[in-house]
Design an enzyme around this catalytic site. Structure first.
Site, PDB file in Angstrom:
ATOM      1  CE  LYS A 215      -3.300 -11.923 -12.938  1.00 36.21           C
ATOM      2  NZ  LYS A 215      -3.161 -12.710 -14.167  1.00 36.21           N
ATOM      3  N   GLY A 277       0.554 -12.080 -16.349  1.00 39.13           N
ATOM      4  CA  GLY A 277       1.714 -11.291 -15.915  1.00 39.13           C
ATOM      5  C   GLY A 277       2.622 -10.905 -17.072  1.00 39.13           C
ATOM      6  NE  ARG A 278       3.338 -16.439 -20.266  1.00 40.03           N
ATOM      7  CZ  ARG A 278       2.653 -17.084 -19.337  1.00 40.03           C
ATOM      8  NH1 ARG A 278       2.743 -16.720 -18.078  1.00 40.03           N
ATOM      9  NH2 ARG A 278       1.877 -18.097 -19.658  1.00 40.03           N
TER      10      ARG A 278
HETATM   11  C1  G6Q Z   1       3.799 -14.185 -15.620  1.00 39.05           C
HETATM   12  C2  G6Q Z   1       3.962 -15.021 -14.449  1.00 39.05           C
HETATM   13  C3  G6Q Z   1       4.945 -14.493 -13.429  1.00 39.05           C
HETATM   14  C4  G6Q Z   1       4.398 -13.367 -12.583  1.00 39.05           C
HETATM   15  C5  G6Q Z   1       5.323 -13.159 -11.385  1.00 39.05           C
HETATM   16  C6  G6Q Z   1       4.874 -12.037 -10.488  1.00 39.05           C
HETATM   17  O1  G6Q Z   1       3.078 -14.443 -16.550  1.00 39.05           O
HETATM   18  O2  G6Q Z   1       2.738 -15.306 -13.890  1.00 39.05           O
HETATM   19  O3  G6Q Z   1       6.158 -14.078 -14.000  1.00 39.05           O
HETATM   20  O4  G6Q Z   1       4.276 -12.206 -13.324  1.00 39.05           O
HETATM   21  O5  G6Q Z   1       5.430 -14.347 -10.669  1.00 39.05           O
HETATM   22  O6  G6Q Z   1       3.592 -12.274  -9.998  1.00 39.05           O
HETATM   23  P1  G6Q Z   1       2.803 -11.145  -9.258  1.00 39.05           P
HETATM   24  O7  G6Q Z   1       2.585 -10.035 -10.219  1.00 39.05           O
HETATM   25  O8  G6Q Z   1       1.528 -11.759  -8.798  1.00 39.05           O
HETATM   26  O9  G6Q Z   1       3.657 -10.679  -8.116  1.00 39.05           O
END
Ligand code: G6Q
Length: 556
Positions: A215, A277-278
């Protein structure tokens, strides 16, 4: 008075009357045994079950009475659940600490729907990205998209971590039966070099495509693995920088960083800051899933998600699957003091589902303050864990059956197997039903003695029972069913969060992890002995590692 910067979080100050009523009620019913509850109501099994969107939830083996349910439903109402559901679906900024809308539901909204964020309908954007993913997936799957040397792509490696990894891995494993078996899919997340090294060991660079999923496009693990992948790929393709365009695509919200990495933004698949992200496996983060199972199956999965969204939004709470599951988990978590929930899928393809749920549930609801920053007065998110059945039966189920802790279980099973083999499936299902039955009803001392067990041994063979469980039964594991299942737990987590009045959508603990190591990296890598200012334990570990590293390097 709240400052202009501060979100409006009025409810946190109100002490909900339903909690008191439940406290009093708990004292009356906590000792009731499921044996008794079933004996008193021969129809309990049919009565305490709901079917929606093709998922059947039997919640009768829970330590509740009708009154419990009534009070729990009142708690949901007093928590303002319906208004909060509407706020989420309307795109309000319910992630208050990050001032963001929470709109994973928009990712599966049908074309033509309207969900407005900051004055803009986001649904057309979602479908534009889906169409771009579809076009790309079709080209990779059909061999039209070729690698730098003209060979077709046979291997896809997703590089990402946390929310940019767990969903894609889980979905790939869950839907393997629907995937293109002529292609290889792998997932690299850990910064431990072994993860990357093992993933590419037997692969040909000319046939390998990397999807770099992040992300932010700044995450240490993903960026490190992405650079290593770039070097590995170039090494096998004659070092020609032009090859990157054919072997690397990005999934991100950060076009500038993607471009800086050297990926043409034409090969970038976008998502937005209102997708956590989740909660992102159904966004472009699912690109590897789409390549594996094909666009039609991916869209069927989205449709499954959407059906559960509609159910959650429109169904009265007493027949609302995510709401019921959330209320039951609150009942055990906050009244019985249960600390964990076991998720036990009797479906081998769901082997990564518990790991996926760990992030969804624990990152979302592992919070110690309410929306207005005051400490919570009840326990929040329980620990989720689990393994696929029947494997768990031969290991940790012992503790669930006869240990001293209460562990509510979610059993998940399907009527039709994806790999029918002789009697396997009937045996699998016999096990799941038997486990839920044994946990609920146990075996009394009299029953054990009646079997002729000697007195000294009898206590060891007694099963108290009264161990609660839900059973979720569906027809078959399909992309659509997977969508429904994931959405079921997403909305269950949301409901829990509303009841605890916490922000289920931030993750400051994860953000902390992202900066902590940065300070230590130069201390491990510097030529000169660094001046260390940590605690004595950390200082010593750093010194010891440096010495060992030097010694091992010299002795090689
Ligand atoms: C999910 C969190 C976390 C995130 C990762 C990867 O809700 O925010 O698990 O998905 O830290 O982050 P990036 O997608 O920004 O690399």
């Amino acid at each position: 008075m709240a400052s202009r910067e501060q979100p409006d979080t009025k409810r946190s100050a109100i002490k909900l009357q339903a909690w008191d009523a439940l406290d009093a009620h708990f004292k009356k019913v906590s000792k009731l045994h499921l044996r008794q509850l079933f004996a008193d109501d021969p129809n309990r099994g049919e009565r305490m079950a709901v079917e929606a969107a093709g998922l059947y939830l039997d919640y009768s083996k829970n330590r509740i009475t009708d009154e419990t349910l009534k009070l729990l439903l009142r708690l949901a109402e007093q928590s303002g659940l319906q208004a909060r559901i509407e706020a989420m679906f309307r795109g309000e900024k319910i992630n208050v600490t990050e001032k963001r809308a929470v709109l994973h539901v928009a990712l599966r909204a049908p074309r033509g729907a309207s969900i407005v964020v900051d004055g803009e309908n986001v649904v057309p954007k979602v479908h534009a990205v889906l169409d771009k993913m579809t076009d790309f997936s079709d080209r990779v799957r059909s061999g039209v998209w070729k690698g730098h040397t003209g060979k077709r792509i046979r291997n896809v490696i997703n590089i990402g971590i946390g929310g940019s990894d767990l969903g894609p891995v889980m979905a790939y494993e869950a839907l393997k039966a629907y995937s293109d078996h002529d292609m290889t899919f792998r997932f690299v997340s850990n910064i431990d070099g072994t993860d990357f090294a093992e993933a590419v060991r037997d692969l040909d660079q000319a046939e390998t495509l990397f999807t770099i999923s992040s992300k932010t496009f700044t995450t240490l693990e993903t960026m490190t693995n992405a650079h290593t992948a770039r070097a590995w790929s170039l090494a096998g393709l004659g070092g020609d920088e032009a090859s990157v365009a054919k072997h690397f695509v990005a999934v991100s919200t950060n076009a500038a960083a993607v471009s800086k990495f050297g990926i043409d933004t034409a090969n970038m698949f976008e998502f937005w800051d209102w997708v956590g992200g989740r909660y992102s496996m159904d966004s472009a983060i699912g690109l590897s899933t789409m390549i594996a199972i094909g666009p039609d199956n991916f869209r069927a999965m989205l449709d499954g998600f959407h059906q559960m969204d509609e159910h959650f939004r429109a169904t009265p709470f007493e027949r609302n699957l995510p709401v019921l599951m959330a209320l039951l988990s609150v009942w055990y978590n906050d009244f019985f003091g249960a600390e964990t929930v076991a998720v036990l899928p009797y479906e081998q393809y769901l082997k990564r589902f518990p790991a996926y749920l760990q992030q969804l549930t624990m990152e979302s609801n592992g919070k110690h303050v309410t929306l207005d920053g005051t400490p919570v007065v009840r326990q929040t998110g329980p620990i989720y864990w689990g393994e696929p059945g029947t494997n768990g039966q031969h290991s940790f189920y012992q503790l669930i059956h006869q240990g001293t802790r209460l562990i509510p279980c979610d059993f998940i099973a399907f009527a039709k197997p994806l790999n029918p083999l002789g009697r396997h499936h009937d045996m699998l299902l016999a096990n799941v039903f038997a486990q839920a039955e044994a946990l609920a009803f146990g075996k009394t001392l009299d029953e054990v003695k009646a079997e002729g067990t000697p007195d000294w041994l009898a206590p060891h063979r007694v099963f108290e029972g009264n161990r609660p469980s839900n059973t979720i039964l569906a027809e078959r594991l399909t992309p659509e069913t997977l969508g429904k299942l994931v959405a079921l737990y997403e909305h269950c987590v949301f409901t829990q969060g509303v009841i605890w009045n916490i922000d289920s959508f931030d993750q400051w603990g994860v953000e902390l992890g992202k900066v902590l190591a940065q300070r230590i990296i130069p201390e491990l890598e510097s030529e000169a002995e660094p001046g260390l200012t940590h605690d004595s334990s950390t200082n010593d570990l750093i010194r010891r590692y440096r010495k060992l590293k030097e010694f091992l390097c010299k002795s090689e």
